[in-house]
Design a protein around this motif. Structure first.
Motif, PDB file in Angstrom:
ATOM      1  N   SER A 127      13.147  -1.377  21.897  1.00  0.00           N
ATOM      2  CA  SER A 127      14.198  -2.327  22.249  1.00  0.00           C
ATOM      3  C   SER A 127      13.599  -3.543  22.948  1.00  0.00           C
ATOM      4  O   SER A 127      12.902  -3.406  23.966  1.00  0.00           O
ATOM      5  CB  SER A 127      15.209  -1.667  23.184  1.00  0.00           C
ATOM      6  N   PRO A 128      13.848  -4.755  22.455  1.00  0.00           N
ATOM      7  CA  PRO A 128      13.334  -5.943  23.150  1.00  0.00           C
ATOM      8  C   PRO A 128      13.907  -6.082  24.554  1.00  0.00           C
ATOM      9  O   PRO A 128      13.228  -6.578  25.455  1.00  0.00           O
ATOM     10  CB  PRO A 128      13.751  -7.108  22.245  1.00  0.00           C
ATOM     11  N   ASP A 129      15.135  -5.629  24.752  1.00  0.00           N
ATOM     12  CA  ASP A 129      15.752  -5.708  26.068  1.00  0.00           C
ATOM     13  C   ASP A 129      15.051  -4.771  27.055  1.00  0.00           C
ATOM     14  O   ASP A 129      14.760  -5.157  28.195  1.00  0.00           O
ATOM     15  CB  ASP A 129      17.241  -5.361  25.965  1.00  0.00           C
ATOM     16  N   ASP A 280      21.885  -4.901  22.215  1.00  0.00           N
ATOM     17  CA  ASP A 280      21.357  -5.819  23.227  1.00  0.00           C
ATOM     18  C   ASP A 280      22.147  -5.658  24.520  1.00  0.00           C
ATOM     19  O   ASP A 280      23.230  -5.077  24.551  1.00  0.00           O
ATOM     20  CB  ASP A 280      21.386  -7.267  22.737  1.00  0.00           C
ATOM     21  N   GLU A 294      13.455 -15.245  22.865  1.00  0.00           N
ATOM     22  CA  GLU A 294      13.637 -14.998  21.437  1.00  0.00           C
ATOM     23  C   GLU A 294      12.419 -14.368  20.782  1.00  0.00           C
ATOM     24  O   GLU A 294      12.544 -13.641  19.800  1.00  0.00           O
ATOM     25  CB  GLU A 294      13.998 -16.302  20.717  1.00  0.00           C
ATOM     26  N   TYR A 296      10.790 -11.977  21.710  1.00  0.00           N
ATOM     27  CA  TYR A 296      10.837 -10.524  21.834  1.00  0.00           C
ATOM     28  C   TYR A 296      11.571  -9.899  20.655  1.00  0.00           C
ATOM     29  O   TYR A 296      11.403  -8.714  20.383  1.00  0.00           O
ATOM     30  CB  TYR A 296      11.541 -10.122  23.124  1.00  0.00           C
ATOM     31  N   ARG A 297      12.401 -10.672  19.999  1.00  0.00           N
ATOM     32  CA  ARG A 297      13.202 -10.158  18.884  1.00  0.00           C
ATOM     33  C   ARG A 297      12.464 -10.497  17.594  1.00  0.00           C
ATOM     34  O   ARG A 297      12.531 -11.613  17.083  1.00  0.00           O
ATOM     35  CB  ARG A 297      14.603 -10.770  18.908  1.00  0.00           C
ATOM     36  N   ASP A 302      20.626  -8.964  13.699  1.00  0.00           N
ATOM     37  CA  ASP A 302      21.379  -9.280  14.904  1.00  0.00           C
ATOM     38  C   ASP A 302      21.622  -7.981  15.675  1.00  0.00           C
ATOM     39  O   ASP A 302      22.224  -7.043  15.138  1.00  0.00           O
ATOM     40  CB  ASP A 302      22.716  -9.921  14.515  1.00  0.00           C
ATOM     41  N   PRO A 303      21.170  -7.888  16.927  1.00  0.00           N
ATOM     42  CA  PRO A 303      21.395  -6.649  17.684  1.00  0.00           C
ATOM     43  C   PRO A 303      22.866  -6.338  17.897  1.00  0.00           C
ATOM     44  O   PRO A 303      23.222  -5.203  18.205  1.00  0.00           O
ATOM     45  CB  PRO A 303      20.676  -6.907  19.008  1.00  0.00           C
ATOM     46  N   ALA A 309      18.707  -2.980  14.211  1.00  0.00           N
ATOM     47  CA  ALA A 309      17.629  -3.830  14.710  1.00  0.00           C
ATOM     48  C   ALA A 309      16.530  -3.021  15.386  1.00  0.00           C
ATOM     49  O   ALA A 309      15.334  -3.223  15.111  1.00  0.00           O
ATOM     50  CB  ALA A 309      18.185  -4.883  15.676  1.00  0.00           C
ATOM     51  N   ASN A 310      16.890  -2.105  16.263  1.00  0.00           N
ATOM     52  CA  ASN A 310      15.866  -1.342  16.972  1.00  0.00           C
ATOM     53  C   ASN A 310      15.190  -0.315  16.071  1.00  0.00           C
ATOM     54  O   ASN A 310      14.011   0.004  16.268  1.00  0.00           O
ATOM     55  CB  ASN A 310      16.444  -0.676  18.217  1.00  0.00           C
TER      56      ASN A 310
END
Length: 359
Positions: A127-129, A280, A294, A296-297, A302-303, A309-310
């Protein structure tokens, strides 16, 4: 091009793996396998896949398959994984890796001995978050971490009712419960942000001896917990409090609060009905929202759309690990370690004592 064979092409695979692979360059789905040839043929036709099989062994042995994806019920994971390893194929397994810690350890050892790339779909790690929160904490955004609180919904597991397609999960031997699946994902995501849990005390309340199978008028015996409550210590020395509550509907969200010597960081969903490893986040430091950069994604999804996405980010990591000749993260060893965490939580709940986690 990495040629992918998916064992268990309906349900979760159809909602996550197949759309993720369809949107990624460098991957091609070449085969699917289900429980019978007719359903495999339908799945292959629906997704434009050239090969369809009624068994994992035939799929894994096919020369047009480089990576085997295991997306079946947890009790069937080991059989499919071993078929892939015997065929010398890379493998991605859904979480949980096995029905218990012993099986997960055995699978991790077997995968290492096979010399293939082995990954587990603990997508919270990618996860980018979660990655950005980890960097904020490590970079001193809130000073020295003192404590973290995580509260999350684990629906549709753990409630007074269960969906018919999940009725089998009330048997502890199936390895699929609020603890193993939902808490397992949430604790892995917490690990990605704040580091390992090294000590834990826990309670695993089971409110219902029998649960209703929705829409059928019948009940099934229930041997799995409906709540997960734990207190522990992270390797940083910060304390951790986690509550995962079960239910029979759509999850109503999650909340994570990190308290440091110099500030507070919070995490919440940006929309309802999503698990923390799917989507996200609304990230705030001392009440001010922080945007994830951005760069990171890295996947073309689109999350806000959910888990795709993940999951796609996991596939990106697999591709890099194959190219670079290294282990992906998370791999089977990561999964086996998290199974040991869950086993420690179960032991702590049984003994009422504080238990050390053996990573």
């Amino acid at each position: 091009m990495i040629r992918v064979g998916i064992v268990g092409a309906g349900g979760w695979a159809g909602a996550s793996h197949l759309p993720a692979l369809a949107g990624l360059a460098g991957f091609e789905v070449t085969a699917v396998a289900t429980t019978n040839q007719a359903s495999a043929d339908r799945a292959a036709a629906a997704h434009g896949v050239p090969h369809a099989f009624s068994g994992a062994g035939a799929l894994a042995a096919h020369p047009d398959v480089d990576l085997v994806v295991v997306s079946v019920k947890v009790p069937e994971h080991a059989t499919v994984i071993r078929a892939a390893l015997e065929a010398g194929k890379h493998v991605l397994s859904e979480w949980p890796l096995g029905v218990d810690a012993a099986e997960a350890d055995d699978l991790a050892r077997s995968a290492a001995a096979a010399g293939v790339v082995h990954a587990v779909n603990l997508q919270g790690y990618r996860s980018p978050d979660a990655r950005y929160v980890a960097e904020l904490i490590a970079g001193g955004a809130i000073g020295r971490p003192e404590s973290v609180v995580l509260v999350a919904a684990g629906d549709p597991l753990g409630g007074a009712r269960i969906a018919p397609e999940l009725a089998w999960s009330t048997d502890p031997a199936a390895g699929t419960s609020l603890l193993t699946v939902m808490a397992g994902h949430f604790l892995a995501t917490l690990d990605r942000m704040a580091g390992r849990l090294v000590e834990v005390s826990a309670r695993l309340p089971r409110r219902y001896d029998d649960v209703e199978v929705e829409g059928t008028g019948r009940t099934v015996p229930n041997g799995v917990p409906g709540q997960v409550l734990l207190h522990g210590v992270l390797e940083s020395g910060a304390t951790a409090s986690v509550a995962v509550h079960g239910g029979s509907g759509t999850p109503d969200g999650f909340f994570v609060k990190f308290v440091g010597a110099d500030g507070v960081l919070t995490v919440a969903p940006t929309r309802p009905g999503m698990f923390m490893h799917w989507t996200d986040w609304d990230i705030r430091v001392d009440g001010v929202r922080v945007r994830v950069p951005e760069d990171y994604r890295t996947v073309p999804f689109d999350p806000a759309a959910g888990p795709v996405a993940n999951v796609a980010a996991v596939y990106e990591e697999i591709a890099r690990s194959i190219t670079e000749g290294r282990r992906p993260h998370p791999d089977f060893h990561t999964a086996a370690a998290h199974h040991r965490v869950l086993a420690t939580i179960e032991r702590a709940a049984e003994t009422g004592a504080t238990e050390k986690v053996c990573w």
